[in-house]
Enzyme design. Structure first.
Site, PDB file in Angstrom:
ATOM      1  CB  CYS A 235      -2.408  -8.489 -18.885  1.00 53.12           C
ATOM      2  SG  CYS A 235      -3.106  -8.007 -20.451  1.00 53.12           S
TER       3      CYS A 235
ATOM      4  N   GLY B 191       1.444   5.085   4.380  1.00 56.24           N
ATOM      5  CA  GLY B 191       1.176   6.137   3.409  1.00 56.24           C
ATOM      6  C   GLY B 191      -0.308   6.346   3.151  1.00 56.24           C
ATOM      7  CB  THR B 192      -3.087   3.976   2.525  1.00 51.21           C
ATOM      8  OG1 THR B 192      -2.553   3.426   1.323  1.00 51.21           O
ATOM      9  CG2 THR B 192      -4.596   4.045   2.411  1.00 51.21           C
TER      10      THR B 192
ATOM     11  CD  GLN C  91       7.163   5.099  -4.504  1.00 51.99           C
ATOM     12  OE1 GLN C  91       8.365   4.842  -4.550  1.00 51.99           O
ATOM     13  NE2 GLN C  91       6.253   4.157  -4.331  1.00 51.99           N
TER      14      GLN C  91
ATOM     15  CB  THR D  41      -2.126   0.981  21.682  1.00 51.16           C
ATOM     16  OG1 THR D  41      -3.092   1.094  22.740  1.00 51.16           O
ATOM     17  CG2 THR D  41      -0.761   0.682  22.279  1.00 51.16           C
TER      18      THR D  41
ATOM     19  CG  ASN E 257       2.672   5.539  -7.461  1.00 41.95           C
ATOM     20  OD1 ASN E 257       2.218   6.605  -7.865  1.00 41.95           O
ATOM     21  ND2 ASN E 257       1.994   4.421  -7.518  1.00 41.95           N
TER      22      ASN E 257
ATOM     23  CB  SER F   3       5.108   4.918   3.561  1.00 45.22           C
ATOM     24  OG  SER F   3       5.151   3.520   3.759  1.00 45.22           O
ATOM     25  N   GLY F   4       7.056   4.000   5.974  1.00 44.28           N
ATOM     26  CA  GLY F   4       8.275   3.336   6.422  1.00 44.28           C
ATOM     27  C   GLY F   4       8.850   2.324   5.447  1.00 44.28           C
ATOM     28  CG  HIS F   5       6.356  -0.485   2.990  1.00 45.87           C
ATOM     29  ND1 HIS F   5       6.286  -1.166   1.800  1.00 45.87           N
ATOM     30  CD2 HIS F   5       5.320   0.375   2.985  1.00 45.87           C
ATOM     31  CE1 HIS F   5       5.247  -0.727   1.106  1.00 45.87           C
ATOM     32  NE2 HIS F   5       4.647   0.206   1.807  1.00 45.87           N
TER      33      HIS F   5
END
Lengths: 122, 390
Positions: B327, B73-74, B181, B239, B153, B201-203
């Site tokens: 935090c 995605g990035t 998302q 590649t 997200n 994105s795949g994951h």
């Protein structure tokens, strides 16, 4: 990221809650930053006979508050004033560096409570 | 403590589906040839990649030629935004985005801002949506690109993309969307939308990490940002991640099918979870939009407590979740998304994000609905703010 001792004090905090008619109260921090700590003291003959805390904050903030109450209990006011944030961190087997400043405020809270007491009893 | 752990951070990442892994295995083992080579083994790999590209295209109602494989995605966001910005005939120009984007978009546009482009970060309303009249007012004669996340997200808010695109195209402005998302959560038809550039994105969709894609509409020219041997139609050299590509193809195919099978089940569980959390105790609020939200996203906030403490307690009870508290972040700043929808930092600190997936069960929802109120009560009892403990 947290030591077992931090997790123990965080999950099973000692001396937590509000105290009725305390002899002194110290409050430090700011909810905007995510950490606010309040210490209540019962003092007899310049000795901390009882200590309680309330904390709004992360795991480290709660654990350091809890540890400080154990360190300070039974100490004279002068002895208690010598407790530092490093003492608290060391007693907890260390804190993540990022938490050392923002969430390790209990020495300041205790100091504020003792100053509150001394102001009232000058 | 012996109960199975519960994973409710599917917006963070997802497990690889066994069928995806099975599709990938040959390309992690025996079919290792470089698809750019000329021999039989390489041609077989090339053919398999073509099939995966077709699967990704089909899931979006696109053509295989519209799909560029990237590392995720990035990279897709970087390529879509910088690639179109640098392709303009006129030097520089104006780029519009929102104040609630993923850092992959925000930082990329800030980078362009420090290299001669003008940038505008639009505010959003209390639900996290861009107001169309605010967008209309922001478009200038030299605006080149608008980049707006399809489904947020953090809080899951879905933007009115079709209207945004219509408005942009009336004024000759390109539109990129980060749909990382939203893919496989809501139906996305690139032809119907008329979108120019779309990142995925795949994951996040039960595919592998390290693979993603950028959709580029027919006829739109962009410039590469990674230079080399000219792979992916000269737009993304290097590649190819063949096992990743095969896995992404399978994940996209399954994700499209899951829109009518898995997603309604996930949404029903999410709805029950949200209702239960909001009714569990006083001063508990929904973050984001009540209806226009991703079907797997539950995002709530509890007054008087801090999110990291909540998360650690949940973890001890076997539940993996996320927050928007300062935090728990590296920066020690409250979530920019929660601040943008108008929350104060102390409100943002008490937030909890639970994102569901296809392996979650009704029994797990029950366990979470039992655990969260217990922990919130415990932490409120410790808190010096408000009426702790109630």
């Amino acid at each position: 990221m947290y030591s077992e001792k931090v997790m123990d004090h965080f999950m099973n905090p000692r001396n937590v809650g509000e105290m009725e008619n305390p002899d002194a109260i110290g409050e430090v921090g700011n909810p905007t930053c995510g950490d606010l700590m309040k210490m209540y003291l019962r003092i007899e003959d310049n000795i901390i006979k009882d200590i309680k805390f309330q904390t709004f904050g992360c795991g480290a903030a709660i654990a350091t508050s809890s540890m400080m109450t154990e360190l300070a209990m039974g100490k004279t006011l002068d002895e208690a004033l010598e407790l530092t944030r490093d003492d608290v961190a060391d007693s907890l087997d260390g804190l993540p560096p990022v938490k050392m400043h923002c969430s390790n405020l209990s020495a300041d809270a205790l100091k504020a409570a003792i100053e509150d007491y001394r102001k009232k009893h000058q | 403590m012996t109960a199975e752990r519960i994973y409710m951070d599917h917006s963070g990442t997802t497990p690889i589906d066994p069928a995806v892994l099975e599709a990938m295995m040959p390309y992690l083992t025996k079919n290792y040839a470089n698809p750019s080579s000329l021999y039989t083994e390489a041609r077989e790999v090339r053919t398999a990649m073509d099939g995966a590209r077709q699967q990704v295209a089909d899931a979006l109602n696109a053509q295989p030629g519209n799909i560029i494989f990237t590392s995720g995605g990035t990279e897709s966001d970087n390529l879509g935004i910088m690639g179109s910005a640098f392709n303009q005939k006129e030097k520089n120009g104006h780029i519009i985005t929102t104040s609630t984007e993923h850092p992959a978009v925000t930082r990329t546009i800030e980078f362009l801002g420090s290299h001669g482009f003008d940038t505008t970060f639009l505010p959003v309303n209390e639900f996290g949506q861009v107001e169309l009249d605010v967008l209309a007012d922001a478009i200038r004669h030299d605006t080149r690109l608008i980049s707006i996340c399809y489904g947020n997200n953090e809080i899951g808010t879905i933007q009115d993309m079709k209207e945004i695109i219509r408005m942009a195209h009336e004024r000759d402005v390109l539109v990129h969307t980060d749909a990382v998302q939203a893919i496989a959560k809501i139906p996305i038809d690139v032809k119907d939308l008329g979108i120019d550039l779309l990142s995925l994105s795949g994951h996040k969709i039960y595919g592998p990490k390290g693979i993603g894609a950028l959709y580029v509409r027919d006829g739109l020219k962009i410039k590469p940002i990674q230079h080399g041997g000219g792979h992916e139609n000269k737009l993304r050299s290097g590649t190819e991640n063949v096992p990743g590509v095969i896995g992404l193809g399978k994940a996209m195919e399954m994700g499209k099918a899951g829109l009518t099978t898995e997603i309604p089940r996930v949404k029903a569980m999410r709805d029950r979870l949200l209702k239960g959390l909001l009714e569990s105790q006083e001063e508990t609020y929904l973050n984001g939009h009540p209806e226009k939200r991703l079907p797997h996203n539950a995002h709530v906030r509890f007054s008087y407590i801090e999110g990291e403490a909540l998360l650690l307690n949940l973890d001890m009870m076997g539940i993996a979740a996320a927050t928007g508290s300062a935090c728990s972040s590296k920066s020690l700043k409250a979530s920019h998304v929660l601040l943008a929808i108008g929350l104060t930092p102390e409100q943002a600190h008490g937030s909890l994000r639970l994102t569901l997936g296809k392996n979650n069960t009704d029994e797990e929802i029950d366990r979470v609905l039992e655990a969260v109120p217990t922990i919130v009560k415990k932490l409120r009892a410790m808190s010096p703010l408000g009426h702790g403990g109630k």
